[in-house]
Design a protein around this motif. Structure first.
Motif, PDB file in Angstrom:
ATOM      1  N   ARG A 168       0.829  -1.194   0.000  1.00  0.00           N
ATOM      2  CA  ARG A 168       0.000   0.000   0.000  1.00  0.00           C
ATOM      3  C   ARG A 168       0.872   1.255   0.000  1.00  0.00           C
ATOM      4  O   ARG A 168       1.543   1.563   0.987  1.00  0.00           O
ATOM      5  CB  ARG A 168      -0.890   0.031   1.244  1.00  0.00           C
ATOM      6  CG  ARG A 168      -1.951  -1.044   1.270  1.00  0.00           C
ATOM      7  CD  ARG A 168      -3.120  -0.667   0.356  1.00  0.00           C
ATOM      8  NE  ARG A 168      -4.199  -1.646   0.490  1.00  0.00           N
ATOM      9  CZ  ARG A 168      -4.299  -2.745  -0.218  1.00  0.00           C
ATOM     10  NH1 ARG A 168      -3.382  -3.012  -1.118  1.00  0.00           N
ATOM     11  NH2 ARG A 168      -5.296  -3.582  -0.035  1.00  0.00           N
ATOM     12  N   PRO A 169       0.888   1.991  -1.113  1.00  0.00           N
ATOM     13  CA  PRO A 169       1.575   3.285  -1.084  1.00  0.00           C
ATOM     14  C   PRO A 169       0.748   4.293  -0.289  1.00  0.00           C
ATOM     15  O   PRO A 169      -0.410   4.041   0.066  1.00  0.00           O
ATOM     16  CB  PRO A 169       1.647   3.669  -2.566  1.00  0.00           C
ATOM     17  CG  PRO A 169       0.502   2.959  -3.192  1.00  0.00           C
ATOM     18  CD  PRO A 169       0.310   1.688  -2.424  1.00  0.00           C
ATOM     19  N   GLY A 170       1.307   5.425  -0.020  1.00  0.00           N
ATOM     20  CA  GLY A 170       0.589   6.436   0.734  1.00  0.00           C
ATOM     21  C   GLY A 170      -0.353   7.239  -0.144  1.00  0.00           C
ATOM     22  O   GLY A 170      -0.345   7.155  -1.366  1.00  0.00           O
ATOM     23  N   GLY A 171      -1.169   8.052   0.489  1.00  0.00           N
ATOM     24  CA  GLY A 171      -2.028   8.986  -0.226  1.00  0.00           C
ATOM     25  C   GLY A 171      -3.187   8.321  -0.948  1.00  0.00           C
ATOM     26  O   GLY A 171      -3.667   7.245  -0.582  1.00  0.00           O
ATOM     27  N   ALA A 172      -3.633   9.010  -2.003  1.00  0.00           N
ATOM     28  CA  ALA A 172      -4.803   8.546  -2.748  1.00  0.00           C
ATOM     29  C   ALA A 172      -4.573   7.191  -3.403  1.00  0.00           C
ATOM     30  O   ALA A 172      -5.495   6.378  -3.526  1.00  0.00           O
ATOM     31  CB  ALA A 172      -5.181   9.585  -3.804  1.00  0.00           C
ATOM     32  N   TRP A 173      -3.329   6.911  -3.820  1.00  0.00           N
ATOM     33  CA  TRP A 173      -3.044   5.628  -4.473  1.00  0.00           C
ATOM     34  C   TRP A 173      -3.304   4.473  -3.516  1.00  0.00           C
ATOM     35  O   TRP A 173      -3.870   3.446  -3.904  1.00  0.00           O
ATOM     36  CB  TRP A 173      -1.602   5.594  -4.955  1.00  0.00           C
ATOM     37  CG  TRP A 173      -1.416   6.254  -6.278  1.00  0.00           C
ATOM     38  CD1 TRP A 173      -0.933   7.499  -6.517  1.00  0.00           C
ATOM     39  CD2 TRP A 173      -1.738   5.694  -7.556  1.00  0.00           C
ATOM     40  NE1 TRP A 173      -0.938   7.772  -7.865  1.00  0.00           N
ATOM     41  CE2 TRP A 173      -1.420   6.671  -8.528  1.00  0.00           C
ATOM     42  CE3 TRP A 173      -2.265   4.473  -7.969  1.00  0.00           C
ATOM     43  CZ2 TRP A 173      -1.619   6.460  -9.893  1.00  0.00           C
ATOM     44  CZ3 TRP A 173      -2.453   4.251  -9.328  1.00  0.00           C
ATOM     45  CH2 TRP A 173      -2.141   5.236 -10.272  1.00  0.00           C
ATOM     46  N   GLY A 174      -2.892   4.625  -2.268  1.00  0.00           N
ATOM     47  CA  GLY A 174      -3.127   3.571  -1.294  1.00  0.00           C
ATOM     48  C   GLY A 174      -4.609   3.353  -1.044  1.00  0.00           C
ATOM     49  O   GLY A 174      -5.081   2.214  -0.975  1.00  0.00           O
ATOM     50  N   LEU A 175      -5.363   4.447  -0.913  1.00  0.00           N
ATOM     51  CA  LEU A 175      -6.802   4.315  -0.697  1.00  0.00           C
ATOM     52  C   LEU A 175      -7.485   3.684  -1.910  1.00  0.00           C
ATOM     53  O   LEU A 175      -8.394   2.848  -1.776  1.00  0.00           O
ATOM     54  CB  LEU A 175      -7.413   5.691  -0.412  1.00  0.00           C
ATOM     55  CG  LEU A 175      -6.980   6.363   0.902  1.00  0.00           C
ATOM     56  CD1 LEU A 175      -7.561   7.768   0.985  1.00  0.00           C
ATOM     57  CD2 LEU A 175      -7.441   5.530   2.086  1.00  0.00           C
ATOM     58  N   GLY A 176      -7.064   4.085  -3.119  1.00  0.00           N
ATOM     59  CA  GLY A 176      -7.673   3.535  -4.328  1.00  0.00           C
ATOM     60  C   GLY A 176      -7.425   2.049  -4.481  1.00  0.00           C
ATOM     61  O   GLY A 176      -8.333   1.277  -4.802  1.00  0.00           O
ATOM     62  N   LEU A 177      -6.170   1.608  -4.238  1.00  0.00           N
ATOM     63  CA  LEU A 177      -5.859   0.185  -4.326  1.00  0.00           C
ATOM     64  C   LEU A 177      -6.570  -0.606  -3.236  1.00  0.00           C
ATOM     65  O   LEU A 177      -6.983  -1.752  -3.463  1.00  0.00           O
ATOM     66  CB  LEU A 177      -4.350  -0.022  -4.232  1.00  0.00           C
ATOM     67  CG  LEU A 177      -3.531   0.427  -5.449  1.00  0.00           C
ATOM     68  CD1 LEU A 177      -2.050   0.232  -5.193  1.00  0.00           C
ATOM     69  CD2 LEU A 177      -3.955  -0.366  -6.697  1.00  0.00           C
ATOM     70  N   ALA A 178      -6.707  -0.018  -2.057  1.00  0.00           N
ATOM     71  CA  ALA A 178      -7.423  -0.700  -0.981  1.00  0.00           C
ATOM     72  C   ALA A 178      -8.887  -0.923  -1.359  1.00  0.00           C
ATOM     73  O   ALA A 178      -9.458  -1.995  -1.108  1.00  0.00           O
ATOM     74  CB  ALA A 178      -7.325   0.108   0.307  1.00  0.00           C
ATOM     75  N   ALA A 179      -9.498   0.076  -1.977  1.00  0.00           N
ATOM     76  CA  ALA A 179     -10.890  -0.074  -2.408  1.00  0.00           C
ATOM     77  C   ALA A 179     -11.012  -1.105  -3.517  1.00  0.00           C
ATOM     78  O   ALA A 179     -11.963  -1.893  -3.565  1.00  0.00           O
ATOM     79  CB  ALA A 179     -11.433   1.274  -2.878  1.00  0.00           C
ATOM     80  N   LEU A 180     -10.023  -1.123  -4.438  1.00  0.00           N
ATOM     81  CA  LEU A 180     -10.061  -2.085  -5.545  1.00  0.00           C
ATOM     82  C   LEU A 180      -9.891  -3.513  -5.042  1.00  0.00           C
ATOM     83  O   LEU A 180     -10.474  -4.442  -5.600  1.00  0.00           O
ATOM     84  CB  LEU A 180      -8.962  -1.752  -6.561  1.00  0.00           C
ATOM     85  CG  LEU A 180      -8.987  -2.532  -7.878  1.00  0.00           C
ATOM     86  CD1 LEU A 180     -10.213  -2.158  -8.699  1.00  0.00           C
ATOM     87  CD2 LEU A 180      -7.716  -2.278  -8.674  1.00  0.00           C
ATOM     88  N   GLY A 181      -9.111  -3.691  -3.992  1.00  0.00           N
ATOM     89  CA  GLY A 181      -8.882  -5.034  -3.469  1.00  0.00           C
ATOM     90  C   GLY A 181      -9.812  -5.428  -2.351  1.00  0.00           C
ATOM     91  O   GLY A 181      -9.778  -6.570  -1.899  1.00  0.00           O
ATOM     92  N   GLY A 182     -10.666  -4.543  -1.904  1.00  0.00           N
ATOM     93  CA  GLY A 182     -11.557  -4.834  -0.795  1.00  0.00           C
ATOM     94  C   GLY A 182     -12.896  -5.381  -1.247  1.00  0.00           C
ATOM     95  O   GLY A 182     -13.145  -5.600  -2.435  1.00  0.00           O
ATOM     96  N   PRO A 183     -13.814  -5.629  -0.305  1.00  0.00           N
ATOM     97  CA  PRO A 183     -15.156  -6.117  -0.664  1.00  0.00           C
ATOM     98  C   PRO A 183     -15.902  -5.051  -1.468  1.00  0.00           C
ATOM     99  O   PRO A 183     -15.750  -3.855  -1.245  1.00  0.00           O
ATOM    100  CB  PRO A 183     -15.812  -6.352   0.705  1.00  0.00           C
ATOM    101  CG  PRO A 183     -15.033  -5.514   1.667  1.00  0.00           C
ATOM    102  CD  PRO A 183     -13.637  -5.464   1.152  1.00  0.00           C
ATOM    103  N   GLY A 184     -16.689  -5.495  -2.420  1.00  0.00           N
ATOM    104  CA  GLY A 184     -17.394  -4.555  -3.281  1.00  0.00           C
ATOM    105  C   GLY A 184     -16.537  -3.989  -4.383  1.00  0.00           C
ATOM    106  O   GLY A 184     -16.899  -2.978  -4.999  1.00  0.00           O
ATOM    107  N   SER A 185     -15.380  -4.613  -4.657  1.00  0.00           N
ATOM    108  CA  SER A 185     -14.495  -4.135  -5.718  1.00  0.00           C
ATOM    109  C   SER A 185     -15.215  -4.137  -7.061  1.00  0.00           C
ATOM    110  O   SER A 185     -16.015  -5.026  -7.372  1.00  0.00           O
ATOM    111  CB  SER A 185     -13.254  -5.020  -5.796  1.00  0.00           C
ATOM    112  OG  SER A 185     -12.493  -4.728  -6.945  1.00  0.00           O
ATOM    113  N   LEU A 186     -14.893  -3.140  -7.880  1.00  0.00           N
ATOM    114  CA  LEU A 186     -15.526  -3.023  -9.186  1.00  0.00           C
ATOM    115  C   LEU A 186     -14.887  -3.949 -10.216  1.00  0.00           C
ATOM    116  O   LEU A 186     -15.487  -4.215 -11.269  1.00  0.00           O
ATOM    117  CB  LEU A 186     -15.439  -1.571  -9.665  1.00  0.00           C
ATOM    118  CG  LEU A 186     -16.250  -1.186 -10.902  1.00  0.00           C
ATOM    119  CD1 LEU A 186     -17.732  -1.384 -10.662  1.00  0.00           C
ATOM    120  CD2 LEU A 186     -15.953   0.248 -11.305  1.00  0.00           C
TER     121      LEU A 186
END
Length: 559
Positions: free
Chosen positions: A168-186
């Motif tokens: 997980r990188p910091g900032g928006a990239w980390g949040l975006g990858l976390a959402a992509l890999g989490g439940p409800g991923s698109l």
């Protein structure tokens, strides 16, 4: 509608009541969608003819055909039934408390809805096959589409797992990858929904590019620019001398002349050939008269696949030998050593198959499906056929010379025919690409539905992140990165599949040279990523439009 279903169930509605109520709603919406689709589809030819009728290379028969319209409506209704049954069954079988918490997927889909969905899919494939000109091909396409969907879904899930385990990188990239890999991923939703449409778009675009390049670039470089027909046998050498005198710089490899006769293949090993049993793609070989020639030397570029070429000094008038094009021979079931009955100028002769060869139909040379050995037509006087690669200026000089000395010789401008074919391919490609764009738009609509279904989760995520101190720019950036990554995954998978399919079709089916249109692939992939990123920005701003305390308090009431 999970909240509404939960309230109905909490007030005493049974699972059957929920299924009936929402099933009727879905049926009404499906009927409306099918009606709109039929109206738009039926009106499209009329609107196209009105707007671009003069520019189309083929005429349009402006008539409403009830069968395809009814078929389209039926396919739409069956799609709605097959794909609405599983989630509706899962929702009606899930306790109200889980539904209110957004956990509609906690319970498995009941057996009744699973069976209903399978019946709907089988009926959908059956209707698709029954209304298709080639039912077998339609069934194979349906199976391929199903396998493709499973492959895309599996690859989307794999991308979700990779994003979940990635650093997980910091900032928006980390949040975006976390959402992509989490439940409800698109990713699992976007890959099959958009991937198949993008694969179709890439495949059609690549095939179109290769066909146009073949006609405009490859074929002119390999094929003759002009052909001359009806050259008298007794004046063939005089014709050669005229060509050499008119175009002295013409290279020997850019000019060829051969005698031509019209033949018809009628029997194989003494048995009349049944056209219905011949491979459909090769029926031209026995359904009509075809051109042929005789030649002592093996034609340049002709690759023997079986047998051997006859000696160059062969000249036996009592034993006719022939060389057959390999695919035509396969189509009628002929092999080396077999005997073909051939009708030539009203006379039937028996000719032995001496060899099979592969013909480059687009190359320069005497490309005939049947080539006889010398001797079979000793003393016969057939018309000759000549081909040449000439510049436009040389063509004009040859035309002037022929008008004086050979006025009866026919001139076929191959260059002009290739240019016309190129224009035709480009014009037809517009219509084909439009059809692919419709498929892509349907996939985009499916993804939009997935985004709408997950909007509440993103609303909660934005509220929590904002409460924890995340800036608006970081929240919007994270959602844009998540959407852009999902679009990139779908585009890369779709582009890979489309390129693979296009390569197989161009090189194996069309037997043409392969040309990679990297600009087309890049624009499609870049367009998908851009559209998804912009959608993420829009979702982010929409999620930030409500105060966090209202969103979180509403969640607490259900939770």
């Amino acid at each position: 509608r999970r909240g509404s279903i939960a309230i109905l169930k909490a007030m005493g509605a049974s699972g059957g009541d929920v299924r009936l109520a929402y099933g009727l709603q879905i049926l009404c919406l499906a009927l409306l969608g099918a009606l709109l689709g039929v109206v738009i589809g039926g009106a499209a030819p009329f609107l196209t003819s009105w707007a671009y009728g003069s520019a189309l290379p083929i005429p349009i028969e402006l008539t409403l055909f009830p069968k395809p319209l009814a078929s389209a409506a039926g396919i739409g209704l069956l799609c709605a039934f097959a794909f609405a049954a599983p989630p509706l069954g899962a929702a009606r079988a899930t306790p109200p408390s889980h539904l209110l918490r957004g956990g509609g997927g906690d319970s498995a889909t009941p057996l009744a809805e699973r069976i209903a969905a399978m019946v709907g899919l089988v009926a959908l494939a059956g209707l698709f096959a029954l209304t298709s000109p080639d039912p077998v091909m339609a069934i194979l396409l349906a199976i391929g589409a199903g396998l493709g969907w499973l492959a895309f879904y599996g690859l989307g899930k794999a991308a979700q797992v990779i994003a979940h385990r990635a650093p997980r990188p910091g900032g928006a990239w980390g949040l975006g990858l976390a959402a992509l890999g989490g439940p409800g991923s698109l990713a699992p939703a976007a890959a099959p929904a958009l991937g198949l449409g993008l694969a179709l778009l890439v495949a059609l675009g690549q095939i179109q590019s290769n066909l146009v390049a073949q006609v405009r670039d490859t074929a002119p470089a390999k094929a003759p620019s002009v052909a001359y027909t009806e050259i008298p046998d007794l004046k063939a050498l005089e014709f050669d001398a005229l060509v050499k005198a008119t175009v002295p710089r013409l290279k020997p490899e850019d000019y060829a002349r051969t005698p031509v006769m019209t033949i018809r293949v009628i029997s194989l090993n003494g048995q009349e050939i049944d056209v219905e049993k011949v491979k459909p793609s090769e029926r031209w070989f026995v359904e009509q008269e075809i051109g042929s020639t005789w030649q002592a030397k093996q034609p340049d570029g002709a690759k023997l696949t079986a047998g051997t070429w006859w000696p160059e000094d062969w000249n036996d008038p009592f034993e006719a030998k022939i060389s057959l094009e390999a695919e035509a021979a396969e189509g009628i079931g002929a092999k080396v050593g077999d005997t073909l009955g051939i009708l030539v100028s009203g006379r039937e002769i028996e000719a032995k198959v001496e060899n099979l060869r592969k013909v480059d139909w687009g190359g320069f040379g005497a490309n005939f499906a049947v080539v006889f050995a010398p001797g079979a037509f000793e003393g016969a006087q057939f018309r000759h056929f000549a081909i040449a690669r000439l510049t436009p200026a040389d063509e004009v000089e040859m035309t002037k010379a022929l008008a004086k000395d050979f006025p009866a010789v026919g001139i076929v401008r191959v260059r002009d025919a290739l240019a016309a074919a190129g224009d035709l391919f480009e014009s037809l490609a517009i219509a084909i690409q439009a059809i692919a764009a419709v498929a892509l738009a349907a996939g985009a609509a499916a993804v939009a539905g997935a985004l709408a279904a997950g909007s509440r989760r993103r609303l909660y995520e934005a509220a929590i992140l904002k409460s924890l101190g995340a800036s608006r720019a970081r929240i919007v950036g994270a959602m844009a990165i998540e959407q852009a990554c999902a679009g990139l995954i779908a585009a890369l998978i779709g582009a890979g599949l489309g390129l693979g399919a296009a390569y197989a079709i161009v090189t194996q089916v069309l037997e043409a040279d392969w040309l990679l249109n990297i600009g087309l692939v890049g624009s499609i992939v870049g367009g998908a990523v851009t559209v998804f990123a912009l959608a993420g920005v829009a979702i982010g701003f929409a999620a930030l439009g409500r105060p966090p305390y209202r969103v979180l308090s509403a969640a607490a009431e259900f939770g």
